[in-house]
Scaffold this active site. Structure first.
Site: not given
Length: 476
Positions: A289-290
Site C-alpha cells: 500500500d501507499e
C-alpha cells in the site's frame, strides 16, 4: 424469547429442563486437545482423562464436547437439566464455547448468574475470514496485550489476527541473521517512546495461543513502501547505501525498496522465509500500500516479485488493495481498505481469481474517531460510530464481484495515536463486536434496532474483564 448473544446465532430456541450451573464442581469432558482451552474459557477444573461418557453421579453438572470429523465452524449447543452438550468439529466446538460463555455470563431472565438456561442453538458463520488487523509498528503492543486481543476475538468468534509488524516507524519481529532490524529499529516508534519487538519465541507462543482458540495469525511485512525502519537499520537497502534517518512521524508514502538494489531480494527472502514456518495458517501479508514515489510499471513488477517470494515459502500471498494493479496468482487475497478510491482494480482481480477481504476505512477502520473531537484516532475516512461498523452488507459492497470471491471482512486498528492498552480497547469496543456480527450472522437476520439492546448487555462483561471501551451514545 430474546437472548442477547453477539454475534446472533443462526437459530436459537428454548427447550425444557432446568438451568445448568457452571462452577468448580462442573465436570468437563472434551477431546484432549481442547481440554485446556475449554477449561480456561469456562473457568472450570480439568480431568486427566477424556472419557467419552459423562458420569453425573459425582457432579451436579457436566459439559460435554463431542468432536466430529469436520474442519468447519458450525456447531450445535444443547443445554438443560445440568448438562451442556456441544457438537461440531474442532473449530465449531471453539465457537460453541464462546456462545456458552456468553450464556453463562450475560444477565439473562431465563437463568441466574453462572447458570446456562435450557436452550438449543444451531449455528455457522456467514464468512470464512473474520479478522482484525492490529498495527504494532507505530506503537508497540506486546504479548500481554495481544493475548487479551486474542481472547476478545475468540469471545466474538473472529478467526484471523493480522499483525502489522513493520512500517516506517518501527520493526517488530526478530529475524535471525538480521539482528540490526530489532536492535536498531525495534527501539523506534511514533514519538519518543521505547518501541519494542517480539522475539521469535514470543511470536511462536502468540501463534500457539491463537491457534488453541481457533484463530489464524497472518504476519505482515509491508513492502515496497512503508520501509523506513528497515532502511534505518540496514543501510544497504537505501539508494545511497547509507542508513535512513529514524522516522517518528505519521506521514506516509515517502519510503520504498527497489529491486534494482541487489540487497533487496535477499532481504525479502530472509524475512518471509523466517516468518512462514512460524505461522499456523496459509497466508503471509506482503503489504503493497501507499507507494507514492514508485512508477506504476516498477510497482507492478515489485508486487509480482513479492507474490512469487511468498509462494516460494509455501504460503499464499495477501496484499492491500493497490496490489490488484498487478497480475496475481489464483487464490491470492486482495484486501480493500481505501473507501475513497475506485474499487475497479479489486473487482477485476476478483474476476480473475483473487479472493477479496473487505476492510473499508469508513466502516471497519477502528482507528477512525467516533466523532469530531474524539481524543483518539484520525478521521481521513470519516467518523466511524458503532452503527457505521454494523449497518452495511459486505456482499453488496462491490458491484460485479462474484459472491464466492468475497472471503470475508477484517477490521483494522492503526496506532498512530493509540499509545496505551486502554487506548487500544477503547477504539476496539464496542465497534469490534459490531464487526463480528457483520461477519458471522446472515444478512437477513441482522437489524440495527435489534442489535443495540443485545450489544448493550455486553458492557458489564467488558467491565468485569477490566477492558476499556467507548460509551457510545448510540448503544450505551
Amino acid at each position: 424469547m430474546t437472548f442477547p448473544l453477539v454475534p446472533l446465532p443462526a437459530t436459537i430456541s428454548t427447550r425444557g429442563g432446568a438451568p445448568t450451573t457452571l462452577d468448580a464442581s462442573t465436570q468437563l469432558l472434551a477431546p484432549q486437545e481442547l481440554v485446556a482451552v475449554a477449561a480456561a474459557m469456562l473457568d472450570l477444573p480439568t480431568r486427566d482423562d477424556d472419557a467419552p461418557v459423562a458420569d453425573q453421579s459425582t457432579s451436579p453438572s457436566v459439559v460435554v464436547l463431542a468432536e466430529q470429523d469436520s474442519d468447519g465452524e458450525a456447531y450445535v449447543l444443547r443445554a438443560g437439566d445440568g448438562r451442556v452438550e456441544l457438537t461440531g468439529g474442532r473449530l465449531g466446538l471453539l465457537r460453541g464455547l464462546a456462545t456458552l460463555v456468553q450464556l453463562r455470563d450475560l444477565d439473562l431472565p431465563q437463568a441466574a448468574p453462572g447458570q446456562v438456561p435450557g436452550v438449543e442453538i444451531e449455528d455457522s458463520p456467514r464468512f470464512a475470514h473474520r479478522g482484525l488487523m492490529v498495527d504494532i509498528s507505530r506503537h508497540f503492543f506486546g504479548p500481554s496485550t495481544l493475548t487479551k486481543v486474542i481472547d476478545l476475538m475468540a469471545a466474538y468468534k473472529l478467526n484471523v489476527l493480522h499483525l502489522h509488524l513493520s512500517d516506517d516507524q518501527g520493526w517488530r519481529i526478530e529475524v535471525p541473521g538480521r539482528p540490526e532490524l530489532t536492535e536498531i529499529s525495534g527501539a523506534t516508534q511514533v514519538g519518543e517512546g521505547p518501541g519494542g519487538y517480539l522475539s521469535t519465541e514470543e511470536f511462536r507462543d502468540l501463534v500457539a495461543y491463537a491457534d488453541a482458540r481457533g484463530i489464524l495469525v497472518v504476519p505482515e511485512i509491508d513492502m515496497p513502501g512503508h520501509v523506513n525502519a528497515a532502511q534505518h537499520a540496514i543501510g544497504a537497502l537505501t539508494e545511497t547505501g547509507e542508513p535512513a534517518e529514524a522516522y517518528r512521524g505519521i506521514e506516509v508514502g515517502f519510503s520504498k525498496l527497489s529491486l534494482d538494489n541487489p540487497a533487496t531480494a535477499p532481504f525479502i527472502d530472509d524475512v518471509l522465509g523466517h516468518l512462514a514456518p512460524l505461522v499456523n495458517g496459509p497466508y503471509l501479508h506482503a503489504g503493497g500500500d501507499e507507494v507514492h514515489t514508485m512508477p506504476r510499471e516498477e510497482y507492478v513488477a515489485f508486487v509480482q516479485h513479492l507474490a512469487d517470494a511468498v509462494q516460494r515459502t509455501g504460503k499464499t500471498p495477501m496484499m492491500w488493495g493497490e496490489a490488484a494493479a498487478a497480475p496475481l496468482p489464483a487464490g491470492a487475497v486482495v484486501q480493500l481498505w481505501d473507501s475513497g478510491v475506485d474499487p475497479a482494480p479489486v473487482v477485476e482481480a476478483a474476476r480473475a481469481g483473487a479472493q477479496v477481504v473487505l476492510s473499508p476505512g469508513n466502516r471497519v477502520y477502528l482507528d477512525m474517531q467516533y466523532y469530531e473531537g474524539f481524543p483518539l484516532g484520525l478521521h481521513w475516512a470519516g467518523y466511524v460510530e458503532v452503527r457505521d461498523s454494523y449497518d452495511w452488507d459486505p456482499q453488496a459492497y462491490l458491484d460485479g464481484v462474484p459472491a464466492e470471491a468475497v472471503r470475508g471482512i477484517e477490521a483494522a486498528v492503526w496506532t498512530e495515536t493509540i499509545v496505551t492498552e486502554d487506548d487500544l480497547f477503547t477504539m476496539l469496543l464496542p465497534r469490534l463486536a459490531a464487526v463480528a456480527e457483520v461477519s458471522w450472522t446472515a444478512q437477513e437476520q441482522r437489524d440495527w434496532e435489534a442489535f443495540v439492546p443485545r450489544l448493550r448487555e455486553h458492557a458489564p462483561l467488558w467491565d468485569a474483564q477490566g477492558l476499556a471501551y467507548h460509551r457510545s451514545e448510540q448503544v450505551l
